[in-house]
Scaffold this motif. Structure first.
Motif, PDB file in Angstrom:
ATOM      1  N   GLU A  74      -4.577  21.205   0.240  1.00 46.12           N
ATOM      2  CA  GLU A  74      -3.674  21.666   1.294  1.00 46.12           C
ATOM      3  C   GLU A  74      -2.981  20.527   2.047  1.00 46.12           C
ATOM      4  N   GLY A  75      -2.174  19.768   1.349  1.00 43.80           N
ATOM      5  CA  GLY A  75      -1.356  18.767   2.027  1.00 43.80           C
ATOM      6  C   GLY A  75      -2.065  17.461   2.328  1.00 43.80           C
ATOM      7  N   ARG A  76      -3.330  17.321   1.886  1.00 44.82           N
ATOM      8  CA  ARG A  76      -4.047  16.069   2.104  1.00 44.82           C
ATOM      9  C   ARG A  76      -4.662  15.609   0.788  1.00 44.82           C
ATOM     10  N   PRO A  92      -2.257  11.659   3.874  1.00 42.96           N
ATOM     11  CA  PRO A  92      -1.376  12.817   3.695  1.00 42.96           C
ATOM     12  C   PRO A  92      -0.758  12.831   2.290  1.00 42.96           C
ATOM     13  N   ALA A  93      -0.589  14.016   1.732  1.00 40.42           N
ATOM     14  CA  ALA A  93       0.149  14.160   0.478  1.00 40.42           C
ATOM     15  C   ALA A  93       1.641  14.259   0.831  1.00 40.42           C
ATOM     16  N   TRP A 104      -4.926   8.381 -11.250  1.00 40.51           N
ATOM     17  CA  TRP A 104      -5.070   7.013 -10.787  1.00 40.51           C
ATOM     18  C   TRP A 104      -4.544   6.116 -11.897  1.00 40.51           C
ATOM     19  N   GLY A 105      -3.690   5.168 -11.577  1.00 41.31           N
ATOM     20  CA  GLY A 105      -3.231   4.240 -12.605  1.00 41.31           C
ATOM     21  C   GLY A 105      -2.511   3.079 -11.968  1.00 41.31           C
ATOM     22  N   GLU A 106      -2.666   1.890 -12.530  1.00 36.85           N
ATOM     23  CA  GLU A 106      -1.975   0.690 -12.041  1.00 36.85           C
ATOM     24  C   GLU A 106      -2.233   0.480 -10.549  1.00 36.85           C
ATOM     25  N   GLY A 107      -3.424   0.800 -10.081  1.00 38.55           N
ATOM     26  CA  GLY A 107      -3.757   0.561  -8.673  1.00 38.55           C
ATOM     27  C   GLY A 107      -3.111   1.523  -7.700  1.00 38.55           C
ATOM     28  N   SER A 108      -2.451   2.555  -8.222  1.00 36.60           N
ATOM     29  CA  SER A 108      -1.792   3.518  -7.335  1.00 36.60           C
ATOM     30  C   SER A 108      -2.274   4.923  -7.650  1.00 36.60           C
ATOM     31  N   LEU A 109      -1.988   5.825  -6.726  1.00 36.93           N
ATOM     32  CA  LEU A 109      -2.164   7.241  -7.008  1.00 36.93           C
ATOM     33  C   LEU A 109      -0.825   7.801  -7.466  1.00 36.93           C
ATOM     34  N   GLN A 125      -3.797   3.642   0.112  1.00 37.37           N
ATOM     35  CA  GLN A 125      -4.336   3.444   1.465  1.00 37.37           C
ATOM     36  C   GLN A 125      -3.637   4.361   2.473  1.00 37.37           C
ATOM     37  N   THR A 126      -2.313   4.482   2.335  1.00 40.64           N
ATOM     38  CA  THR A 126      -1.544   5.146   3.384  1.00 40.64           C
ATOM     39  C   THR A 126      -0.908   6.454   2.939  1.00 40.64           C
TER      40      THR A 126
END
Lengths: 219, 406
Positions: A74-76, A92-93, A104-109, A125-126
């Protein structure tokens, strides 16, 4: 070039009694984690049994970074300790309700947007959007394997597609049989994809095709 | 509207169905049929009530949209009281829309409450909550407010969250007092009592005691390793290992947990797991295999260590091992364990999960239903089973405001 071939479904698990839906899917090298509303279930792909579950809200995409689980609800996006089920942090999404697949890939979501028809690269992180890849179809599950970005799509028919992570161009696609859709998507890092079947309540294993050689390859 | 109808409607709204019936008992016009139907429902004759309301709805017809919609609400409520949750919910949504359009806000909210209760009965707690969010309880008249808070309490109890459940019941009690309807007050009081009644047996260090919902909540939140015989799971906090479909492994885990921190000798384990009176070599071999499986499944929560005479449980990240069981040990514990997850199960799914025949499952369900421990809804293949732990509908909730303003 956009070669399409039929998806080779190796085996099928479920439906699982008491669990109506399969949303997001991920793999920690041992068990396949999949989201079913209020549980993250751990399935042993050797026996097909649910060996444990975590009682956490789990309404959409799921990912694993080698240590933690990430679960959209739900948005998170919740970062979860798989050993305790504790939610460590929440970011937050991109939208409140249009988030589907997570990888998960290349250090990112990487998060898929169903109706937005795109995939965002997020700062884990953010939650800030670093980059956006467009798609011409509804995006469901998302996964990275061997440097390739794959996503599921599910409209009238359903496919697994390998896309160019820069342009969004479809490089290859595996067509699911009629009436069978892909919600969550994850690769085992080898020759298998795990595909959620949405409200059919099933989890399917699809063989990953050998990497096609690109023209001018190795770039 | 004539004076007898008005009198009957206000009697119903005040929770006095007999006085209402006195006013309209022999009349066959649409409003009278509706009032008779509701009165019969409040008196518990649901079959007669269903019949009368159907006739009333037909007599009103689609032109009298509000009156028709109110009859649909009454039919829905009776269907859900009878656990006929397969009743066409689209008709309910249409009735809600008609009531909203025609300015009958209170009955539109009643339609909301009906939808929320249905979701609660089906174990769809998120959905029930979502429906309730559209309603502002502070603005409701006492009866609706009490109904609203009772549903919130039901959701919280299903989630094992005692504090919000208690707070909702306190608010429900205040609203019921304002309503001055004795049956409504009694219903809220009964729900409040259930919150403090023993729901489980807690076994720790060889000692047993009965505990209430709040104690269960505390225990599960404490980080203790709990072997839960009510749900047939082993858990620590949010990490749960389901063993309901593996009765032998569960029996072994429970025997180890009851003895903890001491070990259990092989003979006792064999007795617990296989009901073996005399132990031979084949049993010992089987115990080794089953212990291996249990060790594998429990690995995230505990080690199973071999001792000189048997086995002992060694929890990870937990300071103690406790057992939670039904207040009275159940013959049909495994069936109840599956239903305890709050989902609505078909008997075929239960048979599949339990690994026993559908006929055996059916027999257990019939027995449990006769004892009031489980309930069903739907017909034939669509029939679903749930535990009887959800606060149900009682007849006082039936349409107290149906005709009072019209």
């Amino acid at each position: 070039m956009n070669p399409t071939s039929p998806a080779d479904i190796v085996c099928e698990f479920g439906p699982f009694p008491g669990n109506a839906k399969v949303h997001g899917v991920t793999y920690d090298g041992e068990v396949v984690w999949w989201a079913s509303d209020n549980k993250l279930n751990a399935l042993d792909p050797a026996s097909g049994e649910i060996v444990r579950f975590l009682e956490v809200p789990a309404h959409s995409g799921t990912a694993y970074d080698g240590k933690h689980l990430y679960q959209i609800s739900e948005g998170r996006i919740q970062k979860i300790n798989p050993e305790t089920g504790d939610i460590l942090t929440t970011i937050p999404a991109p939208t409140a309700d249009d988030n589907t697949g997570l990888a998960w890939g290349e250090g990112s979501l990487w998060i898929g947007q169903r109706d937005g028809r795109k995939i965002h690269q997020l700062d884990p992180q953010t939650g800030a959007i670093l980059r956006t890849i467009p798609s011409n179809r509804v995006v469901t599950g998302v996964t990275w394997v061997d440097g390739d970005l794959w996503h599921g799509t599910w409209e009238d028919d359903s496919e697994l597609r390998r896309i160019d992570p820069h342009s969004g161009e479809v490089l290859e696609s595996l067509a699911m049989p009629p009436g069978i859709g892909v919600s969550g998507l994850e690769s085992d890092g080898k020759d298998r994809f795990f595909c959620g079947g949405g409200s059919a309540g099933k989890l399917r294993v699809v063989r990953r095709p050998k990497r096609r050689t690109h023209a001018g390859g190795g770039a | 509207m004539d004076s007898l109808i008005t009198a009957a409607a206000s009697a119903l709204a005040a929770g006095d169905p007999l006085r209402a019936l006195n006013c309209v008992a022999l009349r066959e016009d649409a409003p009278a049929l509706a009032l008779r139907g509701i009165a019969m429902a409040q008196l518990g004759d649901l079959t007669q009530a269903r019949h009368l309301l159907k006739r009333a709805a037909r007599a009103f017809g689609p032109k009298q949209a509000v009156a028709h919609a109110r009859c649909v609400l009454a039919q829905a409520e009776i269907a859900f009281v009878s656990r006929d949750l397969g009743w066409p919910v689209k008709a309910l949504a249409a009735a809600q829309a008609a009531l909203e359009q025609n300015g009958d806000a209170i009955n539109a909210i009643h339609a909301c409450h009906l939808q929320a209760r249905r979701s609660l009965l089906l174990g769809q707690l998120d959905e029930a909550e979502r429906v309730l969010r559209a309603v502002e309880p502070a603005l409701l008249p006492p009866i609706r407010r009490a109904a609203h808070e009772m549903i919130l309490a039901g959701i919280a109890m299903q989630r094992l969250r005692t504090a919000p459940a208690r707070a909702a019941l306190v608010r429900a009690q205040a609203a019921a007092d304002l309503s001055r309807i004795p049956a409504l007050k009694a219903e809220v009081a009964t729900a409040a009592e259930r919150l403090d009644a023993p729901v489980a047996r807690h076994i720790a260090g060889g000692k047993e005691r009965l505990i209430a919902l709040a104690d269960v909540e505390d225990l599960l939140a404490s980080g203790t390793l709990v072997v839960d015989a009510c749900r047939r799971v082993v858990r620590r906090g949010k990490v749960v290992v389901p063993l309901a479909s593996r009765p032998v492994l569960f029996a072994l885990a429970r025997a180890l947990a009851e003895a903890w921190p001491n070990d259990v000798c092989r003979t006792d384990l064999l007795r617990a797991a296989f009901q073996a009176k005399r132990v031979d070599e084949s049993h010992r071999a089987r115990l080794r295999v089953e212990m291996g499986r249990l060790r594998q499944l429990l690995r995230p929560l505990a080690d199973v260590l071999a001792t000189s005479r048997g086995f002992v449980l060694q929890p990870r990240q937990a300071s103690a091992v406790n057992v939670l069981a039904w207040p009275v040990e159940e013959e049909y514990g495994a069936v109840l364990a599956f239903l305890a997850d709050g989902e609505a199960w078909s008997s075929s799914a239960l048979a599949l999960a339990l690994g026993i025949s559908q006929r055996t499952v059916q027999r257990s369900l019939d027995t449990l239903a006769a004892e009031g421990k489980v309930q069903w809804f739907g017909r034939a293949r669509a029939r679903r089973w749930t535990t009887a732990t959800v606060p149900g509908f009682t007849t006082i909730m039936l349409l107290p405001t149906l005709l009072s303003d019209g």
